[in-house]
Design a protein around this motif. Structure first.
Motif, PDB file in Angstrom:
ATOM      1  N   HIS A 294      51.452  26.261 -60.174  1.00 43.99           N
ATOM      2  CA  HIS A 294      50.825  25.019 -60.126  1.00 43.99           C
ATOM      3  C   HIS A 294      50.971  24.263 -58.768  1.00 43.99           C
ATOM      4  O   HIS A 294      49.897  23.746 -58.349  1.00 43.99           O
ATOM      5  N   ALA A 295      52.273  24.341 -58.260  1.00 39.36           N
ATOM      6  CA  ALA A 295      52.479  23.662 -56.789  1.00 39.36           C
ATOM      7  C   ALA A 295      51.636  24.308 -55.765  1.00 39.36           C
ATOM      8  O   ALA A 295      51.049  23.631 -55.207  1.00 39.36           O
ATOM      9  N   VAL A 296      51.401  25.672 -55.754  1.00 38.39           N
ATOM     10  CA  VAL A 296      50.684  26.068 -54.903  1.00 38.39           C
ATOM     11  C   VAL A 296      49.183  26.055 -54.952  1.00 38.39           C
ATOM     12  O   VAL A 296      48.390  25.615 -53.966  1.00 38.39           O
ATOM     13  N   ASP A 297      48.767  25.799 -56.221  1.00 34.11           N
ATOM     14  CA  ASP A 297      47.303  25.501 -56.479  1.00 34.11           C
ATOM     15  C   ASP A 297      47.008  24.284 -55.834  1.00 34.11           C
ATOM     16  O   ASP A 297      46.065  23.976 -55.415  1.00 34.11           O
ATOM     17  N   VAL A 298      47.817  23.093 -56.363  1.00 34.05           N
ATOM     18  CA  VAL A 298      47.556  21.823 -56.012  1.00 34.05           C
ATOM     19  C   VAL A 298      47.596  21.618 -54.467  1.00 34.05           C
ATOM     20  O   VAL A 298      46.943  21.083 -53.731  1.00 34.05           O
ATOM     21  N   HIS A 299      48.742  22.284 -53.815  1.00 41.00           N
ATOM     22  CA  HIS A 299      48.791  22.252 -52.551  1.00 41.00           C
ATOM     23  C   HIS A 299      47.721  22.868 -51.663  1.00 41.00           C
ATOM     24  O   HIS A 299      47.127  22.454 -50.726  1.00 41.00           O
ATOM     25  N   SER A 300      47.192  24.146 -52.119  1.00 39.91           N
ATOM     26  CA  SER A 300      45.965  24.767 -51.558  1.00 39.91           C
ATOM     27  C   SER A 300      44.778  23.863 -51.594  1.00 39.91           C
ATOM     28  O   SER A 300      43.889  23.553 -50.640  1.00 39.91           O
ATOM     29  N   GLN A 301      44.586  23.164 -52.734  1.00 43.67           N
ATOM     30  CA  GLN A 301      43.418  22.158 -52.738  1.00 43.67           C
ATOM     31  C   GLN A 301      43.439  20.950 -51.788  1.00 43.67           C
ATOM     32  O   GLN A 301      42.699  20.621 -51.103  1.00 43.67           O
ATOM     33  N   MET A 302      44.777  20.429 -51.667  1.00 44.79           N
ATOM     34  CA  MET A 302      45.216  19.589 -50.741  1.00 44.79           C
ATOM     35  C   MET A 302      44.696  19.970 -49.416  1.00 44.79           C
ATOM     36  O   MET A 302      44.148  19.062 -48.469  1.00 44.79           O
ATOM     37  N   LEU A 303      45.317  21.267 -49.070  1.00 39.78           N
ATOM     38  CA  LEU A 303      45.025  21.790 -47.674  1.00 39.78           C
ATOM     39  C   LEU A 303      43.699  22.128 -47.480  1.00 39.78           C
ATOM     40  O   LEU A 303      43.078  21.903 -46.309  1.00 39.78           O
ATOM     41  N   GLU A 304      43.013  22.508 -48.365  1.00 37.02           N
ATOM     42  CA  GLU A 304      41.442  22.712 -48.294  1.00 37.02           C
ATOM     43  C   GLU A 304      40.836  21.499 -47.663  1.00 37.02           C
ATOM     44  O   GLU A 304      39.842  21.748 -46.879  1.00 37.02           O
ATOM     45  N   THR A 305      40.853  20.472 -48.255  1.00 36.44           N
ATOM     46  CA  THR A 305      40.333  19.316 -48.010  1.00 36.44           C
ATOM     47  C   THR A 305      40.727  18.990 -46.482  1.00 36.44           C
ATOM     48  O   THR A 305      39.729  18.303 -45.778  1.00 36.44           O
ATOM     49  N   GLU A 306      42.166  18.852 -46.145  1.00 36.49           N
ATOM     50  CA  GLU A 306      42.543  18.773 -44.771  1.00 36.49           C
ATOM     51  C   GLU A 306      42.070  19.709 -43.855  1.00 36.49           C
ATOM     52  O   GLU A 306      41.578  19.282 -42.841  1.00 36.49           O
ATOM     53  N   ILE A 307      41.963  20.932 -44.321  1.00 41.77           N
ATOM     54  CA  ILE A 307      41.392  21.988 -43.281  1.00 41.77           C
ATOM     55  C   ILE A 307      40.010  21.623 -42.646  1.00 41.77           C
ATOM     56  O   ILE A 307      39.562  21.750 -41.769  1.00 41.77           O
ATOM     57  N   LYS A 308      39.115  21.227 -43.906  1.00 37.46           N
ATOM     58  CA  LYS A 308      37.699  20.882 -43.462  1.00 37.46           C
ATOM     59  C   LYS A 308      37.727  19.680 -42.431  1.00 37.46           C
ATOM     60  O   LYS A 308      36.924  19.633 -41.553  1.00 37.46           O
ATOM     61  N   GLU A 309      38.544  18.548 -42.935  1.00 32.78           N
ATOM     62  CA  GLU A 309      38.477  17.572 -41.967  1.00 32.78           C
ATOM     63  C   GLU A 309      39.086  18.077 -40.733  1.00 32.78           C
ATOM     64  O   GLU A 309      38.316  17.474 -39.719  1.00 32.78           O
ATOM     65  N   ASP A 310      40.189  18.888 -40.641  1.00 35.27           N
ATOM     66  CA  ASP A 310      40.297  19.156 -39.364  1.00 35.27           C
ATOM     67  C   ASP A 310      39.500  19.907 -38.429  1.00 35.27           C
ATOM     68  O   ASP A 310      39.122  19.732 -37.313  1.00 35.27           O
ATOM     69  N   GLU A 311      38.687  20.797 -39.186  1.00 34.33           N
ATOM     70  CA  GLU A 311      37.564  21.576 -38.846  1.00 34.33           C
ATOM     71  C   GLU A 311      36.553  20.686 -37.869  1.00 34.33           C
ATOM     72  O   GLU A 311      36.161  20.848 -36.920  1.00 34.33           O
ATOM     73  N   LEU A 312      36.161  19.571 -38.913  1.00 34.00           N
ATOM     74  CA  LEU A 312      35.079  18.657 -38.464  1.00 34.00           C
ATOM     75  C   LEU A 312      35.573  17.731 -37.193  1.00 34.00           C
ATOM     76  O   LEU A 312      34.963  17.464 -36.413  1.00 34.00           O
ATOM     77  N   ARG A 313      36.952  17.479 -37.492  1.00 32.25           N
ATOM     78  CA  ARG A 313      37.502  16.585 -36.461  1.00 32.25           C
ATOM     79  C   ARG A 313      37.583  17.406 -35.104  1.00 32.25           C
ATOM     80  O   ARG A 313      37.371  17.202 -33.827  1.00 32.25           O
ATOM     81  N   ALA A 314      37.902  18.852 -35.295  1.00 30.01           N
ATOM     82  CA  ALA A 314      38.043  19.483 -34.031  1.00 30.01           C
ATOM     83  C   ALA A 314      36.444  19.898 -33.521  1.00 30.01           C
ATOM     84  O   ALA A 314      36.326  19.907 -32.350  1.00 30.01           O
ATOM     85  N   ALA A 315      35.510  19.998 -34.682  1.00 26.03           N
ATOM     86  CA  ALA A 315      34.096  20.061 -33.928  1.00 26.03           C
ATOM     87  C   ALA A 315      33.679  18.935 -33.074  1.00 26.03           C
ATOM     88  O   ALA A 315      33.023  19.149 -32.152  1.00 26.03           O
ATOM     89  N   ARG A 316      33.940  17.789 -33.753  1.00 29.21           N
ATOM     90  CA  ARG A 316      33.776  16.597 -32.969  1.00 29.21           C
ATOM     91  C   ARG A 316      34.627  16.411 -31.723  1.00 29.21           C
ATOM     92  O   ARG A 316      33.814  15.956 -30.503  1.00 29.21           O
ATOM     93  N   GLU A 317      35.575  16.695 -31.589  1.00 28.12           N
ATOM     94  CA  GLU A 317      36.317  16.772 -30.462  1.00 28.12           C
ATOM     95  C   GLU A 317      36.045  17.697 -29.339  1.00 28.12           C
ATOM     96  O   GLU A 317      35.893  17.494 -28.375  1.00 28.12           O
ATOM     97  N   ARG A 318      35.370  18.904 -29.853  1.00 23.55           N
ATOM     98  CA  ARG A 318      34.755  20.032 -29.059  1.00 23.55           C
ATOM     99  C   ARG A 318      33.560  19.260 -28.355  1.00 23.55           C
ATOM    100  O   ARG A 318      33.270  19.405 -27.243  1.00 23.55           O
ATOM    101  N   ILE A 319      32.734  18.857 -29.246  1.00 22.94           N
ATOM    102  CA  ILE A 319      31.564  18.195 -28.760  1.00 22.94           C
ATOM    103  C   ILE A 319      31.904  16.891 -27.733  1.00 22.94           C
ATOM    104  O   ILE A 319      31.318  16.963 -26.674  1.00 22.94           O
ATOM    105  N   LYS A 320      32.830  16.262 -28.027  1.00 22.55           N
ATOM    106  CA  LYS A 320      33.150  15.135 -27.170  1.00 22.55           C
ATOM    107  C   LYS A 320      33.726  15.844 -25.820  1.00 22.55           C
ATOM    108  O   LYS A 320      33.346  15.434 -24.732  1.00 22.55           O
ATOM    109  N   ILE A 321      34.533  16.921 -26.011  1.00 26.43           N
ATOM    110  CA  ILE A 321      35.119  17.478 -24.718  1.00 26.43           C
ATOM    111  C   ILE A 321      33.860  18.086 -23.891  1.00 26.43           C
ATOM    112  O   ILE A 321      33.586  18.076 -22.581  1.00 26.43           O
ATOM    113  N   GLU A 322      32.775  18.759 -24.594  1.00 23.17           N
ATOM    114  CA  GLU A 322      31.812  19.337 -23.953  1.00 23.17           C
ATOM    115  C   GLU A 322      30.909  18.250 -23.402  1.00 23.17           C
ATOM    116  O   GLU A 322      30.287  18.526 -21.930  1.00 23.17           O
TER     117      GLU A 322
END
Length: 465
Positions: A294-322
């Motif tokens: 149960h802890a792994v499932d909840v943690h995975s869901q939490m991380l999934e949201t953060e990973i998407k946010e990190d990817e969007l943030r990284a994409a924005r950062e890449r665009i900004k860097i470019e």
């Protein structure tokens, strides 16, 4: 043996051969290092717990509190061999007791070595190690306590035990929680207490389960501590308060001995590190696995949201860097153009200045030449001087005609000098006679005007070359 030139301290070089892995390690240690510290360092390198290390190569009567500088080690290096004690084998007859952690004196140890039979000695060592707390009462700090905990736990419950993180709690938190979302794991804090009747069954049946071990390996950083001793318990509470905050420390403080052992599950959600769950040791393996899943499932869901946010943030950062890189490249290109234009203007200015200087120098030279020729030019004959006078009319290309009188016996050079004084150099103008048409500048300049048949008068045309 080596001597540090900065500290003037003696350093001993140990070559340690690990028989189980067929690998050699080289340690350079100061002379005040103890044998116990060498064993702990060897555990870090080889993974062989201190209590299962079997050594060859130490001098006779070596003890854990012996200092390297007092052992008479071989130079320039001392060779040692270490292997792992077989859990099913009989303990080696030679037992090293750390006098620094006991109340026994040096003489007591020697008497014991003489009076105890081998079997009694092995039994006493085994019983002492298994009944001793996992962390000594006088442990120096969390790092030493963590190493003692791992050694003692492995020795007491066998090789099929969790892979605990060696080091202070803060480092374990950083290893588990302070990583990017893709690399982040949960932190499991295992709290042990020898006073609980649940401890032995929980450690052997639950923590020793293959499915639990696999779950820990894949999803957790596991850190362990022994709360049996009051001083060690207070050390952990202080560390938890500092690293995890008051709520976690208060939760641990309220856990009773009958509720131990316990597993604290720590997770990091966004910017908060918090307590997710406390699993007490009074449950079976199936319920324990259910809570972990149960802890792994909840943690995975939490991380999934953060990973998407990190990817969007990284994409924005890449665009900004470019964009920044494109802007910098454009800025550099503009600067390069401006610099090239500035250099071109500077070169053009220098060229214009050079031409101007050359022109001024040429004009000065011509003026000097004109004045010199003018001073040497014969005066114009007066009008009505007779047949010896020649009247010549000059027709320049852009200005009004002008005329002058010459003597018939004047040479062409005098006529050309007059033109130079008048501003018409023969290097720049041809002097053409009308009939027959010819360029007088090609004639011998020493011929007289009479010889070139310019008398009694003539019109000469000046043509630019």
């Amino acid at each position: 043996m080596e001597i540090d030139e900065d500290t003037n301290q003696v350093t001993h070089v140990l070559k340690i051969y690990d028989e189980s892995k067929n690998k050699e390690y080289r340690l350079s240690l100061p002379g005040h290092t103890t044998v116990a510290q060498v064993k702990r360092d060897t555990f870090t390198l080889t993974g062989i717990p201190v209590l299962r290390q079997v050594w060859c190569g130490w001098p006779d009567l070596v003890r854990d509190n012996s200092l390297l500088e007092h052992l008479g080690l071989d130079e320039p290096f001392h060779c040692l061999t270490v292997s792992s004690e077989n859990s099913d084998a009989v303990l080696a007859p030679t037992v090293y007791i750390d006098l620094a952690e006991t109340d026994s004196s040096h003489e007591d140890f020697e008497d014991a070595a003489e009076n105890f039979a081998v079997d009694d000695e092995m039994f006493a060592a085994s019983s002492s190690n298994r009944n001793a707390p996992l962390i000594p009462n006088d442990v120096e700090d969390e790092t030493a306590g963590s190493v003692h905990f791992i050694d003692g736990f492995t020795y007491r419950y066998g090789e099929n035990t969790p892979n605990f993180f060696p080091g202070p709690l803060e480092d374990a938190i950083n290893e588990a929680c302070m990583k990017p979302a893709k690399e982040r794991r949960m932190l499991g804090i295992y709290l042990h207490h020898d006073g609980s009747v649940l401890t032995n069954v929980f450690c052997t049946e639950v923590l020793g389960s293959e499915s639990v071990l696999q779950m820990f390996t894949n999803n957790f950083v596991l850190w362990g501590w022994d709360l049996t001793n009051t001083e060690n318990r207070n050390m952990f509470l202080a560390s938890a308060l500092k690293s995890l905050g008051g709520p976690v420390a208060d939760t641990v403080r309220k856990i009773t001995v009958t509720e131990l052992p316990a597993l604290l599950i720590i997770v990091r959600s966004r910017s908060n590190t918090e307590l997710f769950n406390v699993i007490n040791g009074n449950i079976g393996i199936n319920e324990f696995m259910t809570l972990l899943i149960h802890a792994v499932d909840v943690h995975s869901q939490m991380l999934e949201t953060e990973i998407k946010e990190d990817e969007l943030r990284a994409a924005r950062e890449r665009i900004k860097i470019e964009q920044d890189q494109a802007f910098q490249q454009s800025l550099q290109a503009d600067r390069a153009k401006e610099e090239a234009k500035r250099k071109q203007q500077l070169e053009q200015s220098r060229e214009e200045e050079r031409i101007r200087n050359e022109q001024e120098a040429e004009n000065k030279r011509r003026e000097v030449e004109r004045l010199t020729i003018q001073s040497e030019l014969p005066e114009e004959p007066a009008e009505g001087c007779g047949e010896g006078t020649i009247k010549i009319r000059f027709r320049p290309p852009k200005t009004a005609p002008f005329e002058r009188r010459f003597l018939a016996n004047d040479k062409l050079k005098v006529l050309f000098n007059f033109l130079i004084v008048s501003g018409y150099r023969i290097e720049e103008y041809k002097v053409i006679s009308s009939w027959p048409r010819r360029d007088l500048t090609t004639c011998d300049h020493n011929l007289t005007l009479d010889q070139v048949k310019l008398h009694p008068q003539e019109t000469l045309i000046l043509e630019e070359r």
